[in-house]
Each structure stands twice: as C-alpha cells, then as structure tokens.
Design an enzyme around this catalytic site. Structure first.
Site, PDB file in Angstrom:
ATOM      1  N   ARG A 111       0.851  -1.200   0.000  1.00 14.37           N
ATOM      2  CA  ARG A 111       0.000   0.000   0.000  1.00 14.37           C
ATOM      3  C   ARG A 111       0.884   1.248   0.000  1.00 14.37           C
ATOM      4  NH1 ARG A 111      -4.659   0.318  -1.718  1.00 14.37           N
ATOM      5  NH2 ARG A 111      -5.482  -1.308  -0.357  1.00 14.37           N
ATOM      6  N   ARG A 153       1.785  -6.789  -9.841  1.00 10.47           N
ATOM      7  CA  ARG A 153       2.263  -6.254  -8.553  1.00 10.47           C
ATOM      8  C   ARG A 153       2.511  -7.334  -7.509  1.00 10.47           C
ATOM      9  NH1 ARG A 153      -2.863  -3.128  -5.635  1.00 10.47           N
ATOM     10  NH2 ARG A 153      -4.456  -4.715  -5.995  1.00 10.47           N
ATOM     11  N   HIS A 173       0.531   3.085 -10.595  1.00 15.17           N
ATOM     12  CA  HIS A 173      -0.456   3.505  -9.588  1.00 15.17           C
ATOM     13  C   HIS A 173       0.240   4.326  -8.491  1.00 15.17           C
ATOM     14  CE1 HIS A 173      -3.538   3.203  -6.526  1.00 15.17           C
ATOM     15  NE2 HIS A 173      -4.225   2.273  -7.139  1.00 15.17           N
ATOM     16  N   ASP A 189     -12.556   8.904  -6.701  1.00 13.85           N
ATOM     17  CA  ASP A 189     -12.074   7.752  -7.474  1.00 13.85           C
ATOM     18  C   ASP A 189     -12.537   7.971  -8.906  1.00 13.85           C
ATOM     19  OD1 ASP A 189     -11.137   5.329  -8.336  1.00 13.85           O
ATOM     20  OD2 ASP A 189     -12.269   4.103  -6.906  1.00 13.85           O
ATOM     21  N   GLU A 199      -2.543   8.537 -11.165  1.00 14.58           N
ATOM     22  CA  GLU A 199      -2.050   7.319 -11.811  1.00 14.58           C
ATOM     23  C   GLU A 199      -1.996   7.467 -13.329  1.00 14.58           C
ATOM     24  OE1 GLU A 199      -4.528   4.057 -10.370  1.00 14.58           O
ATOM     25  OE2 GLU A 199      -4.982   5.248  -8.594  1.00 14.58           O
TER      26      GLU A 199
END
Ligand code: BG6
Length: 301
Positions: free
Chosen positions: A75, A101, A171, A215, A274
């Site tokens: 994170r 990832r 990201h 978002d 991002e």
C-alpha cells in the site's frame, strides 16, 4: 545476507549507486543512492517504494499499515497494475489490478546513465501461474531511472501468436501535506468516469480538489499533471507517455476504515495520480508488438 542477495550484488551492484538488501518484511530491495536522489525498489512486484530527491521531502507516500509479504500488494509507492485495471472485467474472483504487482520479477540490468542517474531493469514473463489468470504469452520489462526525476516505464510485449488487450497503471501514491488543501492541475475541462457515483461521466471544471472519497478515471488525456501543495510549498509534476487516461484516487474516511492495510487517519497524507491505460484506453498489442507506458515524476518547486 541471503544467497539471493549475495548473488544479485555480485552480478548487479553498482558502487556508489545501487545495492541489494533485505528491506521491509525481509523482502529483497534495490537500495539506490546517487548524487541526485535516493530510492527503494522492492523486487517482488517490481514495486518502487520510495523516491526522495536530495534536499526534498519524500515524493511517494507509503502506509505505515502496509503488508510487506511476497505475493501481497504493497500500500503505497508505485504498484504496477497489469494486465487489467481495477476489478477483472468478467471474473471478480481474480485479483484486483491484475498480477504484475504480486509476481516475482527478475533483475535483468543495472546501469549508470551519462547524467549520473541510476537505472534498474526488471523483467517478468508468462508462467503456469500467470496463464491460469490470463492466457497470453508476454514479456514485461520495467525500467526505473533515478535521477533528479524518477522515470518509470513498463514495456508490454506480445510474444504470442494472437493479439491481446490489456489495461495498466503506474499507480503512484504521492505524499502531500493535506489532501484537502491540494489542487491537481492539468485535467481542467476533461471528462471523467466517477467511480464513487456509479461510473457516471462528468466534466471537470477547474483544477481537481478533494473533499470526499474521490475515485475517477479521466479520459482522453495525455497531459502532465501538477500536484500543487501549498502546505509544503511544493509542486510535483507527473508527465507521461503511452497513456490517454489518468486516475485520481483518495479513499477519504469510510473507505480508509474498510481497508486493513490503510490507517484510518492516513488519507490526508496521500493522493494517487495514476498514469493509466484504463476504461476506453486499454491497449491492444499485436503479436511481436509492444506498448510502453511511462511516467516522469519530479519536484518543480
Ligand atoms: C484505484 C482504483 O486505482 O486503486 C480504486 O481506482 C481502488 O477503485 C484503488 O480502490 C486501490 O486499489 P487496491 O486494489 O490497491 O486496494
């Protein structure tokens, strides 16, 4: 030091620039320090965890609650999203944001550039595990160049016999003084899909500011973004290539509480901007073809 780290250092360490070490959770990291900046790249996941130009605050944010376990997302920093962005389009049981990832990458090259920057290249190819999630043969190459700016580039190559379509994102989590007081410039007048409002298409009026869960997938944009942070008196610039979509994310209060690896009070300290291939910007790569997604991140004062 483990055999893996010893052997990586024998082959790839660069005196005065780069060495491999055990990092958070014991994960293998490339520790980069040169005259321009310091950076950490976690090898599992090819994950840039930190970047700090000399004399500056850290540019990237990472949660104090992140897990650091091989095979688990981290994170913060720059998770690599590939080959799909967000939830899998048809199978919700597959991992969010794909498998790049959480995969084990190999170091393929290290070098010092003519400007004194440090370059690290990692690679990933398809395996039984990746083919169980996504059927296509591929080669990924991720190149991190640490200088005054941080340059990250994901090259996606199709080594199979038929075309594939993929989504992707660099990201990036940025450290800010207070997410509620920053502005993000560069997306003015553009359309976006609002994921906190059922994916509705809206138009951005003026700079982006954040006062609630945010978002959004900004569409049809190749623009560089600038995060203007008056609290710390700095501006972070994110320029990009190979991308026509930009995602802006901050979980704010309720979503932070729902995420086990994100502290309840951490959301004011970060914003994600991002560099993406998301929504209608997924890319189709022909056999023997490649697509490159690149971001250049720097402090502009
Ligand atoms: C963003 C998405 O890119 O990533 C959000 O737009 C998502 O919807 C966020 O919540 C974090 O995703 P994850 O899988 O790392 O928790």
């Amino acid at each position: 030091m483990t055999d893996q780290l010893q052997s990586l250092n024998r082959r790839f360490a660069l005196a005065g620039h780069l060495q491999f070490k055990a990092g958070p959770g014991g994960l293998a990291v490339a520790d980069i320090n040169n005259e321009h900046a310091a950076a950490t790249v976690v090898l599992p996941g090819a994950h840039v965890l930190s970047f700090q130009p000399r004399g500056q605050r850290p540019v990237l944010w990472a949660s104090a609650h992140s897990r650091f376990e091989s095979g688990q997302p981290i994170r913060g920093g720059i998770p690599l999203v590939w080959p799909w962005f967000g939830a899998h389009p048809t199978d919700p049981a597959k991992p969010a944001h794909g498998f790049a990832r959480t995969s084990l990458w190999a170091v393929s090259e290290t070098a010092v550039t003519s400007s004194g920057a440090t370059r690290l290249r990692l690679s990933l190819t398809d395996s039984d595990e990746t083919r169980s999630l996504w059927p296509h043969p591929f080669q990924l190459e991720f190149t991190v160049t640490v200088g005054v700016d941080l340059q990250v580039e994901l090259a996606m190559r199709n080594v199979g016999q038929s075309a594939f379509t993929c989504g992707a994102a660099l990201h990036s989590y940025f450290a800010v003084s207070d997410a509620g007081r920053i502005s993000i410039l560069g997306l003015e007048g553009g359309d976006y899909l609002d994921k906190v409002d059922g994916g509705r298409r809206k138009t951005q009026a003026g700079p982006v500011t954040i006062a609630a869960e945010t978002d959004r997938i900004y569409l049809d944009t190749t623009a560089a973004c600038v995060i203007d942070d008056p609290g710390w008196g700095r501006r972070i610039r994110v320029a990009k290539l190979g991308s026509r979509s930009t995602v802006v994310w901050n979980p704010w209060v309720d979503k932070s509480r729902r995420m086990a690896d994100f502290g309840d009070e951490e959301y004011p300290g970060m914003v994600c901007v991002e560099t993406a291939n998301a929504a209608d910007d997924v890319v189709t790569v022909a056999p023997a073809g490649e697509h490159r997604l690149q971001a250049v991140i720097g402090v502009v004062g």
